[in-house]
Write an enzyme that holds these catalytic residues in place. Structure first.
Site, PDB file in Angstrom:
ATOM      1  N   ASP A 113       0.914  -1.411   0.122  1.00 24.22           N
ATOM      2  CA  ASP A 113      -0.117  -0.225  -0.144  1.00 24.22           C
ATOM      3  C   ASP A 113       0.999   1.224   0.056  1.00 24.22           C
ATOM      4  OD1 ASP A 113       0.872  -0.321   2.530  1.00 24.22           O
ATOM      5  OD2 ASP A 113      -1.038  -0.446   3.408  1.00 24.22           O
ATOM      6  N   ASN A 147      -8.028  -2.236  14.259  1.00 18.27           N
ATOM      7  CA  ASN A 147      -9.336  -2.716  14.020  1.00 18.27           C
ATOM      8  C   ASN A 147      -9.094  -3.997  12.940  1.00 18.27           C
ATOM      9  OD1 ASN A 147      -8.107  -1.457  11.491  1.00 18.27           O
ATOM     10  ND2 ASN A 147      -9.930  -0.143  11.323  1.00 18.27           N
ATOM     11  N   HIS A 179      -7.235  -4.283  10.350  1.00 18.37           N
ATOM     12  CA  HIS A 179      -6.981  -4.151   9.067  1.00 18.37           C
ATOM     13  C   HIS A 179      -5.776  -4.590   8.417  1.00 18.37           C
ATOM     14  CE1 HIS A 179      -5.052  -0.131  10.089  1.00 18.37           C
ATOM     15  NE2 HIS A 179      -4.189  -0.453   9.438  1.00 18.37           N
ATOM     16  N   GLU A 218      -9.902  -1.592   5.624  1.00 14.85           N
ATOM     17  CA  GLU A 218     -10.299  -1.136   6.793  1.00 14.85           C
ATOM     18  C   GLU A 218     -11.589  -2.045   7.002  1.00 14.85           C
ATOM     19  OE1 GLU A 218      -8.810   0.632   8.822  1.00 14.85           O
ATOM     20  OE2 GLU A 218      -8.384   2.803   8.156  1.00 14.85           O
TER      21      GLU A 218
HETATM   22  C1  GLP Z   1      -0.747   0.729   8.671  1.00 12.51           C
HETATM   23  C2  GLP Z   1      -0.318  -0.069   7.464  1.00 12.51           C
HETATM   24  C3  GLP Z   1      -0.498  -1.630   7.858  1.00 12.51           C
HETATM   25  C4  GLP Z   1       0.152  -1.865   9.143  1.00 12.51           C
HETATM   26  C5  GLP Z   1      -0.459  -0.992  10.294  1.00 12.51           C
HETATM   27  C6  GLP Z   1      -0.133  -1.432  11.705  1.00 12.51           C
HETATM   28  O1  GLP Z   1      -1.944   1.025   8.565  1.00 12.51           O
HETATM   29  N1  GLP Z   1      -0.826   0.038   6.311  1.00 12.51           N
HETATM   30  O2  GLP Z   1       0.198  -2.425   6.866  1.00 12.51           O
HETATM   31  O3  GLP Z   1       0.226  -3.103   9.188  1.00 12.51           O
HETATM   32  O4  GLP Z   1      -0.422   0.378   9.834  1.00 12.51           O
HETATM   33  O5  GLP Z   1       1.087  -0.687  11.940  1.00 12.51           O
HETATM   34  P1  GLP Z   1       2.078  -0.855  13.266  1.00 12.51           P
HETATM   35  O6  GLP Z   1       2.836  -2.074  12.474  1.00 12.51           O
HETATM   36  O7  GLP Z   1       2.648   0.347  13.135  1.00 12.51           O
HETATM   37  O8  GLP Z   1       1.223  -1.058  14.403  1.00 12.51           O
END
Ligand code: GLP
Length: 243
Positions: A65, A133, A135, A140
């Site tokens: 992404d 959540n 995702h 989402e």
């Molecule tokens: C963002 C990214 C996800 C990631 C999520 C959690 O939303 N698009 O790919 O898994 O954050 O991030 P973190 O690892 O910092 O908790």
């Protein structure tokens, strides 16, 4: 399903799985993720590459992404993140790395991501983190999910969670381009790493029942034949997961 003693051990296990995929096929395509969670994994890959234990010279990568509206030289973009936290430090050919673009013709960019996922074979391994959540990528929690790459309107909770990387919360982009569920599930294997109590509810939904729900997109990983979820003991306890 792997429960480790610590987040550090989880990252070690994930790095080992990535390196095993590359050792088995030096031209492997890897699906990569951003966020805080994978950083220690990338540091291990860098260390092992610098020590000559592994080479990424022929590896191809495709990222999940990217924020809309940020170009790759913006320090908050996922292209910048990947360059500075991994690609610039290993022997990969940068032209073989692909991060979706959130600029210009977004519909064309979406089609390009799905092509990159599938051309010359699907990823051997897709690395994932997970949002509070549930995702994955930027898919989402919602009544309806998408199979293919699309533009996602980020939820308030995701914007709030990601605000820690920005000077001001108003600076966090509200839209992102993300692989859809079938693009993610196309990978031959999936490795999801999670840590921290904030992920407990999402992990409970993923590990503690056999339900699949669009309200926790990670639950779709239950449909994948080769998905490895790696969490530490503290998160397992917080989620109520019994090994
Ligand atoms: C963002 C990214 C996800 C990631 C999520 C959690 O939303 N698009 O790919 O898994 O954050 O991030 P973190 O690892 O910092 O908790």
């Amino acid at each position: 399903m792997i429960v480790t003693k610590s987040y550090e051990d989880s990252c070690q296990r994930a790095a080992e799985l990535i390196e095993a995929a590359v050792l088995a096929n030096p031209q492997a395509k890897l699906g990569l993720a951003t966020g805080g969670t994978p950083l220690p994994i990338y540091r291990r890959l860098i260390e092992d590459c610098k020590a000559g234990k592994i080479s990424f010279a022929k590896v191809r990568t495709v990222n999940l992404d990217e924020y809309c509206g940020l170009n790759g030289s913006n320090t908050q973009s996922y292209r910048w993140f990947m360059d500075h936290n991994l690609f610039n430090e290993i022997d990969i050919d940068k032209t073989n790395t692909y991060v979706p673009s959130g600029l210009g013709d977004l519909a064309a960019n979406c089609r390009e991501v799905d092509k990159k996922v599938r051309e010359n074979g699907v990823p051997e391994l897709q690395l994932l983190g997970i949002g509070n959540n549930g995702h994955i990528g930027f898919n989402e929690a919602a009544d309806l999910l998408h199979t293919e790459t699309h533009i996602e309107q980020l939820t308030e909770s995701t914007i709030a969670a990601n605000a820690r990387f920005f000077d001001k919360s108003e600076d966090v982009p509200t839209q992102a381009i993300t692989m859809g569920l079938s693009s993610i599930l196309a990978a031959k294997s999936i490795v999801l790493v999670a840590t921290g109590a904030a992920k407990a509810a999402a992990i409970r939904g993923l590990l503690c029942n056999d339900e699949v729900t669009t309200q926790n997109p990670s639950t779709f990983l239950k449909l994948h034949p080769n998905a490895t979820i790696i969490i530490d003991a503290a998160l397992a306890t917080a989620a109520g997961y019994e090994n």
